[in-house]
Design a protein around this motif. Sequence first.
Motif, PDB file in Angstrom:
ATOM      1  N   ALA A   1       0.807  -1.220   0.000  1.00  0.00           N
ATOM      2  CA  ALA A   1       0.000   0.000   0.000  1.00  0.00           C
ATOM      3  C   ALA A   1       0.843   1.275   0.000  1.00  0.00           C
ATOM      4  CB  ALA A   1      -0.930   0.003   1.218  1.00  0.00           C
ATOM      5  N   THR A   2       2.145   1.141   0.214  1.00  0.00           N
ATOM      6  CA  THR A   2       2.993   2.341   0.220  1.00  0.00           C
ATOM      7  C   THR A   2       3.719   2.518  -1.121  1.00  0.00           C
ATOM      8  OG1 THR A   2       4.915   1.175   1.106  1.00  0.00           O
ATOM      9  CG2 THR A   2       3.384   2.104   2.711  1.00  0.00           C
ATOM     10  N   ASP A   3       3.455   1.623  -2.069  1.00  0.00           N
ATOM     11  CA  ASP A   3       4.173   1.627  -3.348  1.00  0.00           C
ATOM     12  C   ASP A   3       3.194   2.051  -4.465  1.00  0.00           C
ATOM     13  OD1 ASP A   3       5.268   0.874  -5.817  1.00  0.00           O
ATOM     14  OD2 ASP A   3       6.143  -0.983  -5.045  1.00  0.00           O
ATOM     15  N   ASP A   4       3.364   3.291  -4.950  1.00  0.00           N
ATOM     16  CA  ASP A   4       2.433   3.827  -5.955  1.00  0.00           C
ATOM     17  C   ASP A   4       2.290   2.908  -7.167  1.00  0.00           C
ATOM     18  OD1 ASP A   4       1.713   6.274  -4.733  1.00  0.00           O
ATOM     19  OD2 ASP A   4       3.607   7.177  -5.354  1.00  0.00           O
ATOM     20  N   LYS A   5       3.406   2.364  -7.589  1.00  0.00           N
ATOM     21  CA  LYS A   5       3.375   1.569  -8.818  1.00  0.00           C
ATOM     22  C   LYS A   5       2.640   0.238  -8.599  1.00  0.00           C
ATOM     23  CE  LYS A   5       6.156   1.320 -12.835  1.00  0.00           C
ATOM     24  NZ  LYS A   5       7.463   1.476 -13.459  1.00  0.00           N
ATOM     25  N   ALA A   6       2.892  -0.370  -7.452  1.00  0.00           N
ATOM     26  CA  ALA A   6       2.199  -1.630  -7.135  1.00  0.00           C
ATOM     27  C   ALA A   6       0.692  -1.373  -7.043  1.00  0.00           C
ATOM     28  CB  ALA A   6       2.736  -2.209  -5.834  1.00  0.00           C
ATOM     29  N   VAL A   7       0.321  -0.228  -6.432  1.00  0.00           N
ATOM     30  CA  VAL A   7      -1.101   0.097  -6.298  1.00  0.00           C
ATOM     31  C   VAL A   7      -1.715   0.367  -7.681  1.00  0.00           C
ATOM     32  CG1 VAL A   7      -2.739   1.767  -5.354  1.00  0.00           C
ATOM     33  CG2 VAL A   7      -0.862   0.934  -3.919  1.00  0.00           C
ATOM     34  N   ALA A   8      -0.959   1.038  -8.533  1.00  0.00           N
ATOM     35  CA  ALA A   8      -1.454   1.288  -9.900  1.00  0.00           C
ATOM     36  C   ALA A   8      -1.725  -0.030 -10.617  1.00  0.00           C
ATOM     37  CB  ALA A   8      -0.441   2.116 -10.690  1.00  0.00           C
ATOM     38  N   ARG A   9      -0.883  -1.030 -10.352  1.00  0.00           N
ATOM     39  CA  ARG A   9      -1.080  -2.343 -10.981  1.00  0.00           C
ATOM     40  C   ARG A   9      -2.403  -2.975 -10.559  1.00  0.00           C
ATOM     41  NH1 ARG A   9       4.532  -3.912  -9.966  1.00  0.00           N
ATOM     42  NH2 ARG A   9       5.634  -3.175 -11.804  1.00  0.00           N
ATOM     43  N   ILE A  10      -2.811  -2.719  -9.311  1.00  0.00           N
ATOM     44  CA  ILE A  10      -4.109  -3.256  -8.854  1.00  0.00           C
ATOM     45  C   ILE A  10      -5.226  -2.719  -9.755  1.00  0.00           C
ATOM     46  CG2 ILE A  10      -5.854  -3.183  -7.035  1.00  0.00           C
ATOM     47  CD1 ILE A  10      -3.726  -3.199  -4.947  1.00  0.00           C
ATOM     48  N   PHE A  11      -5.212  -1.399  -9.975  1.00  0.00           N
ATOM     49  CA  PHE A  11      -6.278  -0.796 -10.791  1.00  0.00           C
ATOM     50  C   PHE A  11      -6.234  -1.328 -12.220  1.00  0.00           C
ATOM     51  CE2 PHE A  11      -5.923   2.331  -7.361  1.00  0.00           C
ATOM     52  CZ  PHE A  11      -7.258   2.447  -7.012  1.00  0.00           C
TER      53      PHE A  11
END
Length: 321
Positions: A39-49
């Motif tokens: 949840a602190t990694d913008d890129k990982a979170v973008a991958r969720i979307f």
Amino acid sequence: MPIVIDPTPEHIAQACVALKQGKLVAIPTETVYGLAANATDDKAVARIFEAKGRPSFNPLIIHIPSLDKAETFVTITPQAEKVAEAFWPGPLTMILPQKPHSPISKLASSGLQTLAIRMPSHPVARALLKELDFPLAAPSANRSGHISPTNPSHVMKSLGDKVDFILADGQTHHGVESTIIDLSRNKPVLLRYGSILKHEIEAIIGPVLTPEEITKNTQITAPGQLESHYAPHLPVRLNVTTPQKGEAFLTFGPVLKKDDTVFALSDKGDLIEAAANLFKLLYEADNPEKFTSIAVMPIPRQGLGLAINDRLTRAAADKSP
Ligand code: TXA
Ligand code: MG
């Protein structure tokens, strides 16, 4: 295809490594399977979307292992403390005021000043969260518009190779997503019905409003308050190719002249990178001391670009008085 693993200690350790590398892991919880990422990694979170094919950036629930950890990110109000004591770990999510320098990705919280937070009770989810030194953002592990997955084969059918690992632990217990209670307002509001019931929460903290009741309740000023949106202070102009003097410029793709008015969403024209940077850069550009408004280059309306355009359109619309 994703690697499907059963939750032995070795496999849980393997999933932790994947999560640390910014990968997506479908995890069992007591409600539904979640599509988890750092949840602190913008890129990982973008991958969720991107994996979910979500046309808009709904804020995500942040999963934590303990109340102590929750306090790093949100203010635990006296009401929240009572609710946590009664229902955590378990299928209940609280919306609470986010701390000013919270390390949670702004994409995960949609740039809101509140955060949805929950402590799951599922032993596999708990084992992961205890081992990691960051919380997990996890929406239900299905393509946008599909039903929530309650077993690993649902995840496989819905997301297929969009997910790196599936921690498979059979059918989930509750089968519906967690109850969501908003404790960040002057009165508690039930935002989503789930297996923890309104009257059970009321037994702990007294009257709880439903969204339907809010429209009738004068103490909460506008029903629009319930909409999750990010409104910058500055006006936002979309689809701009040439910015005006005094404007901050959010760019997408290669830029000829880069100075301190340029905020590059992605030099490569990569939508995942642009989504990861979107809220962070909107925040930085939203500086009335330096700029008159925020101009944004056209972003392709495809894939993750739909979600980016959705949020930008809201940010632009919200400025009208
Ligand atoms: O049971 C669950 O809660 C599952 C499992 C995987 O934990 N997760 C889940 O997450 O359902 P998701 O992302 O599908 O649902 C998040 C919901 C959305 O309706 C979103 O609008 C709301 O929570 N939400 C998130 N942050 C919010 C905030 N700051 N204010 C109001 N609503 C928020
Ligand atoms: Mg969902």
